[in-house]
Design a protein around this motif. Structure first.
Motif, PDB file in Angstrom:
ATOM      1  N   VAL A  36       0.865  -1.186   0.000  1.00 37.85           N
ATOM      2  CA  VAL A  36       0.000   0.000   0.000  1.00 37.85           C
ATOM      3  C   VAL A  36       0.897   1.229   0.000  1.00 37.85           C
ATOM      4  O   VAL A  36       1.746   1.386   0.873  1.00 37.85           O
ATOM      5  CB  VAL A  36      -0.934  -0.005   1.238  1.00 37.85           C
ATOM      6  CG1 VAL A  36      -1.778   1.244   1.260  1.00 37.85           C
ATOM      7  CG2 VAL A  36      -1.782  -1.255   1.254  1.00 37.85           C
ATOM      8  N   ILE A  37       0.688   2.080  -1.005  1.00 41.80           N
ATOM      9  CA  ILE A  37       1.480   3.305  -1.145  1.00 41.80           C
ATOM     10  C   ILE A  37       0.601   4.482  -0.745  1.00 41.80           C
ATOM     11  O   ILE A  37      -0.510   4.658  -1.238  1.00 41.80           O
ATOM     12  CB  ILE A  37       1.963   3.503  -2.601  1.00 41.80           C
ATOM     13  CG1 ILE A  37       2.683   2.262  -3.129  1.00 41.80           C
ATOM     14  CG2 ILE A  37       2.831   4.745  -2.717  1.00 41.80           C
ATOM     15  CD1 ILE A  37       3.971   1.931  -2.440  1.00 41.80           C
ATOM     16  N   GLY A  38       1.118   5.292   0.182  1.00 46.46           N
ATOM     17  CA  GLY A  38       0.378   6.460   0.660  1.00 46.46           C
ATOM     18  C   GLY A  38       0.400   7.601  -0.348  1.00 46.46           C
ATOM     19  O   GLY A  38       1.103   7.549  -1.359  1.00 46.46           O
ATOM     20  N   PRO A  39      -0.368   8.659  -0.071  1.00 49.87           N
ATOM     21  CA  PRO A  39      -0.429   9.808  -0.998  1.00 49.87           C
ATOM     22  C   PRO A  39       0.913  10.522  -1.141  1.00 49.87           C
ATOM     23  O   PRO A  39       1.165  11.175  -2.140  1.00 49.87           O
ATOM     24  CB  PRO A  39      -1.482  10.724  -0.376  1.00 49.87           C
ATOM     25  CG  PRO A  39      -1.708  10.237   1.003  1.00 49.87           C
ATOM     26  CD  PRO A  39      -1.242   8.832   1.071  1.00 49.87           C
ATOM     27  N   ASP A  40       1.791  10.359  -0.152  1.00 51.78           N
ATOM     28  CA  ASP A  40       3.099  11.010  -0.231  1.00 51.78           C
ATOM     29  C   ASP A  40       4.121  10.159  -0.986  1.00 51.78           C
ATOM     30  O   ASP A  40       5.278  10.544  -1.114  1.00 51.78           O
ATOM     31  CB  ASP A  40       3.610  11.341   1.172  1.00 51.78           C
ATOM     32  CG  ASP A  40       3.733  10.112   2.059  1.00 51.78           C
ATOM     33  OD1 ASP A  40       3.289   9.016   1.633  1.00 51.78           O
ATOM     34  OD2 ASP A  40       4.276  10.232   3.170  1.00 51.78           O
ATOM     35  N   GLY A  41       3.707   8.991  -1.498  1.00 52.54           N
ATOM     36  CA  GLY A  41       4.586   8.121  -2.279  1.00 52.54           C
ATOM     37  C   GLY A  41       5.372   7.124  -1.450  1.00 52.54           C
ATOM     38  O   GLY A  41       6.157   6.368  -1.996  1.00 52.54           O
ATOM     39  N   LYS A  42       5.180   7.125  -0.136  1.00 51.91           N
ATOM     40  CA  LYS A  42       5.894   6.191   0.730  1.00 51.91           C
ATOM     41  C   LYS A  42       5.028   4.961   0.980  1.00 51.91           C
ATOM     42  O   LYS A  42       3.803   5.048   1.009  1.00 51.91           O
ATOM     43  CB  LYS A  42       6.263   6.848   2.057  1.00 51.91           C
ATOM     44  CG  LYS A  42       7.272   7.953   1.922  1.00 51.91           C
ATOM     45  CD  LYS A  42       7.674   8.491   3.261  1.00 51.91           C
ATOM     46  CE  LYS A  42       8.709   9.594   3.100  1.00 51.91           C
ATOM     47  NZ  LYS A  42       9.111  10.145   4.376  1.00 51.91           N
TER      48      LYS A  42
END
Length: 138
Positions: free
Chosen positions: A65-71
């Motif tokens: 799962v990739i967060g909105p900040d790309g992490k």
């Protein structure tokens, strides 16, 4: 007899020391075989199977799962069957090499046991009797 002296007696027995040496040598031998498998055998198998790298083969159950900040917020969930195949190949090679070493050692033991013992030195009495026999022939 105190517990410490009992432990010292136990630890200094030949079998325990031999076992410790065997474990250390076995660990080093395992590293050698792992290097052989990883660096030599697996690339050949990968080439024969069309470039498949077994160590990275996995069945992904859930993507990361990739967060909105790309992490990455949650790691991927995967069944890494390639690592299992790699371990089986490592084990097979180690078992075969150990089999060959033990077979060689057993052959050496048989050859050593089959060799006739060196003849014993003649006793003083036998040497004296030979001298007498030689003198009587003259």
């Amino acid at each position: 007899m105190g517990m410490i002296s009992e432990f010292k007696e136990f630890a200094m027995k030949g079998n325990v020391v031999d076992l410790a040496v065997g474990v250390v040598i076995g660990a080093a031998f395992g590293k050698i075989v792992s290097a052989l498998v990883d660096g030599v055998i697996m690339p050949i198998i990968g080439k024969l199977t069309g470039g498949v790298d077994f160590s990275k083969a996995a069945y992904v159950l859930q993507e990361a799962v990739i967060g909105p900040d790309g992490k990455e917020t949650a790691a991927a969930v995967a069944i890494k069957y390639g690592a299992f195949i790699q371990t089986i190949i490592d084990f097979t090679i180690i078992a075969f090499v150990l089999f060959m070493v033990i077979k060689f050692m057993n052959r050496m033991k048989k050859a050593e046991a089959a060799a006739p013992p060196a003849p014993a030195e003649p006793t003083e009495e036998a040497l004296l009797l030979r001298e007498i026999r030689d003198l009587m022939k003259k």
